[in-house]
Design a protein around this motif. Structure first.
Motif, PDB file in Angstrom:
ATOM      1  N   VAL A  15     -16.357   5.108  -0.635  1.00 36.53           N
ATOM      2  CA  VAL A  15     -16.911   6.398  -1.056  1.00 36.53           C
ATOM      3  C   VAL A  15     -17.695   6.256  -2.354  1.00 36.53           C
ATOM      4  O   VAL A  15     -18.825   6.762  -2.479  1.00 36.53           O
ATOM      5  N   ARG A  28     -21.211   4.236  -2.111  1.00 38.08           N
ATOM      6  CA  ARG A  28     -22.333   4.962  -1.505  1.00 38.08           C
ATOM      7  C   ARG A  28     -23.362   4.006  -0.887  1.00 38.08           C
ATOM      8  O   ARG A  28     -24.556   4.062  -1.181  1.00 38.08           O
ATOM      9  N   ARG A  69     -24.610  -3.053  -5.473  1.00 41.03           N
ATOM     10  CA  ARG A  69     -23.581  -2.317  -4.735  1.00 41.03           C
ATOM     11  C   ARG A  69     -23.256  -2.966  -3.406  1.00 41.03           C
ATOM     12  O   ARG A  69     -22.106  -2.943  -2.954  1.00 41.03           O
ATOM     13  N   TRP A 120     -29.376  10.750   3.478  1.00 37.29           N
ATOM     14  CA  TRP A 120     -29.085  11.002   4.893  1.00 37.29           C
ATOM     15  C   TRP A 120     -29.992  12.082   5.477  1.00 37.29           C
ATOM     16  O   TRP A 120     -30.348  12.033   6.652  1.00 37.29           O
ATOM     17  N   ARG A 166     -24.795   3.225   2.678  1.00 43.30           N
ATOM     18  CA  ARG A 166     -24.776   3.868   3.994  1.00 43.30           C
ATOM     19  C   ARG A 166     -24.365   2.921   5.111  1.00 43.30           C
ATOM     20  O   ARG A 166     -23.544   3.275   5.970  1.00 43.30           O
ATOM     21  N   THR A 183     -18.092  12.926   3.138  1.00 41.08           N
ATOM     22  CA  THR A 183     -18.274  12.611   1.719  1.00 41.08           C
ATOM     23  C   THR A 183     -19.564  11.855   1.495  1.00 41.08           C
ATOM     24  O   THR A 183     -20.303  12.111   0.536  1.00 41.08           O
ATOM     25  N   SER A 184     -19.858  10.913   2.398  1.00 38.67           N
ATOM     26  CA  SER A 184     -21.106  10.151   2.281  1.00 38.67           C
ATOM     27  C   SER A 184     -22.313  11.073   2.421  1.00 38.67           C
ATOM     28  O   SER A 184     -23.290  10.957   1.674  1.00 38.67           O
ATOM     29  N   SER A 238     -19.812  -3.767  -1.423  1.00 40.34           N
ATOM     30  CA  SER A 238     -19.672  -3.181  -0.100  1.00 40.34           C
ATOM     31  C   SER A 238     -19.288  -4.245   0.926  1.00 40.34           C
ATOM     32  O   SER A 238     -18.481  -3.990   1.828  1.00 40.34           O
ATOM     33  N   LEU A 240     -22.613  13.096  -0.875  1.00 36.66           N
ATOM     34  CA  LEU A 240     -22.963  12.372  -2.094  1.00 36.66           C
ATOM     35  C   LEU A 240     -24.297  11.640  -1.997  1.00 36.66           C
ATOM     36  O   LEU A 240     -24.946  11.392  -3.013  1.00 36.66           O
ATOM     37  N   ASP A 241     -24.694  11.252  -0.788  1.00 35.66           N
ATOM     38  CA  ASP A 241     -25.916  10.474  -0.615  1.00 35.66           C
ATOM     39  C   ASP A 241     -26.972  11.338   0.065  1.00 35.66           C
ATOM     40  O   ASP A 241     -26.950  11.550   1.275  1.00 35.66           O
ATOM     41  N   SER A 247     -28.386   4.051  -9.530  1.00 34.74           N
ATOM     42  CA  SER A 247     -27.539   3.027  -8.908  1.00 34.74           C
ATOM     43  C   SER A 247     -27.142   1.965  -9.914  1.00 34.74           C
ATOM     44  O   SER A 247     -26.484   0.996  -9.559  1.00 34.74           O
ATOM     45  N   THR A 252     -20.732   2.257   5.044  1.00 35.03           N
ATOM     46  CA  THR A 252     -19.975   3.416   5.522  1.00 35.03           C
ATOM     47  C   THR A 252     -19.998   3.498   7.046  1.00 35.03           C
ATOM     48  O   THR A 252     -18.982   3.824   7.676  1.00 35.03           O
TER      49      THR A 252
END
Length: 438
Positions: free
Chosen positions: A205, A208, A159, A255, A210, A247-248, A163, A251-252, A150, A213
């Motif tokens: 995106v 990243r 981040r 989840w 969560r 996409t989340s 965000s 990439l992450d 990160s 998002t």
């Protein structure tokens, strides 16, 4: 000779953009305060320069609810808080100052056309997204990678800083586009507005985050469903919601173990959430390793709920209510937030304080919605989206304080000034050029 009016119009646009741009950057408090002082002096020097009245009858119930909330916080700090002096000092810095910031933003934004004020703050937020993209491109060219884990993914802070900014920008642009495509008056041409929306979704995106998002997907879904009532093709926006979520998820990797990690955080008797001792690290029900982020948030939330049950009237205003509750119960110092702004506020101001806060926000959203429905006012719907998105994010993160609350208040002030005034008060004073001639 250059006219005073155009010069001041440019000044106010530059000032609004500068304040919004500087607000989230760490170690710039002195510069931020200097900009606010310059704005205050300029407002005082142009007391008769407002283009629009700030009377907003549809927001009056929200204003009275906010007054009641502030009164409760003051009385609570004096009569209920164990440390009144500390609570009052926190109240001054983390509540009164954001309110004054909102008022200053409103009086300043009232001195230029609504569309110019809105465009100034949007441009500043968009500049942060472009700065982040440029930073990542530079990292990619210089090192061959955008980030190690990160680290390095954003040019400053963490981040979640970016965000938050992306969330504010998305709420404003979605509100404006929803209003424009539902019979209201927009502030932007269609193509630049949709490009801006595309950029902020791309930012979501690459960041990243969560919780960011989740809020973005919900706001986008609400906007898509509402616009589809008028033009069915906008239901295709739900495709972007699916793409954003997909996409989340791809990439992450966090989840995949989210549910079990949350369950472990809420139900496990382990004190790993407090000490960080790896020997106490719990496992999930299936025996897999926990996701620290999800586990800690659930564990902290559980502890916060228990503390609220034990002290429903709160511990005194301040962002560190959770830390004080943990220290009183376990003797452990250093914790601050439960990572839920709602729980933090309830711990600080008690359940009555949280109820008043949510009432104020609900009435404000209702007023903005009525402003949009009765007058086709895009600023009213942008106000709804901004408050709703910020409140939801504060439920999931401890963002109800600091620069985030200050910038949120500033943006609210700009939107209130940008709303169409009550009939008969569109212009508080004659235009400056007419006054000079007359």
């Amino acid at each position: 000779m250059i006219s005073v009016a155009p010069t001041m119009t440019w000044f106010w646009q530059a000032w609004l953009a500068a304040v919004v741009f500087v607000f989230p950057i760490p170690h710039t408090i002195a510069l931020r305060n200097l900009l606010l002082l310059v704005g205050l002096l300029a407002v005082l020097a142009t007391l008769r320069g407002a283009r629009r009245s700030l009377r907003r009858p549809l927001l009056k119930p929200a204003a009275w609810a906010l007054v009641a909330t502030t009164a409760w916080l003051a009385v609570h700090s004096i009569a209920v808080a164990p440390a009144p002096t500390l609570a009052l000092d926190n109240l001054r810095g983390d509540w009164v100052l954001p309110l004054l910031t909102a008022a200053l933003a409103a009086y300043a934004a009232a001195r230029v056309e609504a569309r110019l004020a809105i465009r100034a703050v949007i441009a500043a937020l968009l500049a942060h997204m472009l700065w982040m993209f440029g930073w990542q491109l530079w990292l990619l060219l210089a090192t061959g990678a955008v980030a190690d884990g990160s680290k390095g993914i954003v040019p400053f802070g963490e981040r979640d800083y970016h965000s938050t900014l992306a969330g504010f920008l998305l709420a404003l642009l979605l509100g404006e586009r929803t209003a424009a495509h539902s019979g209201g008056d927009g502030f932007f041409a269609a193509r630049p507005a949709w490009i801006g929306l595309g950029l902020v979704l791309l930012a979501d995106v690459v960041l990243r985050v969560r919780n960011g998002t989740l809020v973005s997907a919900l706001l986008l879904s609400l906007a898509a469903l509402w616009m589809a009532r008028h033009r069915s093709r906008f239901v295709l926006l739900l495709v972007f919601v699916v793409m954003l979520g997909g996409t989340s998820l791809a990439l992450d990797k966090r989840w995949s173990g989210l549910k079990e990690s949350l369950d472990a955080g809420w139900n496990s008797p382990s004190m790993y959430w407090l000490s960080g001792d790896q020997a106490l690290r719990p496992t999930t029900a299936s025996g897999t390793d926990i996701d620290d982020s999800a586990y800690l948030r659930a564990a902290w939330a559980h502890q916060a709920v228990q503390a609220i049950v034990e002290r429903p009237l709160g511990l005194g205003y301040g962002r560190d209510g959770f830390g004080r509750a943990v220290e009183a119960k376990y003797g452990f110092k250093g914790m601050i937030s439960s990572h839920s702004g709602w729980l933090d506020f309830a711990l600080a101001a008690g359940l009555p304080g949280l109820a008043l806060l949510l009432l104020s926000a609900g009435l404000a959203m209702r007023g903005g919605w009525r402003q949009f429905r009765q007058h086709g006012d895009a600023a009213g719907l942008m106000f709804c989206f901004l408050i709703g998105g910020y409140l939801l994010r504060c439920l999931l993160d401890g963002h109800l304080s600091g620069w985030r609350l200050g910038l949120f208040a500033f943006l609210c002030g700009v939107l209130i000034a940008a709303m169409k005034p009550a009939p008969g008060t569109l212009t508080a004073y004659p235009p400056p050029l007419l006054r000079e001639k007359g």
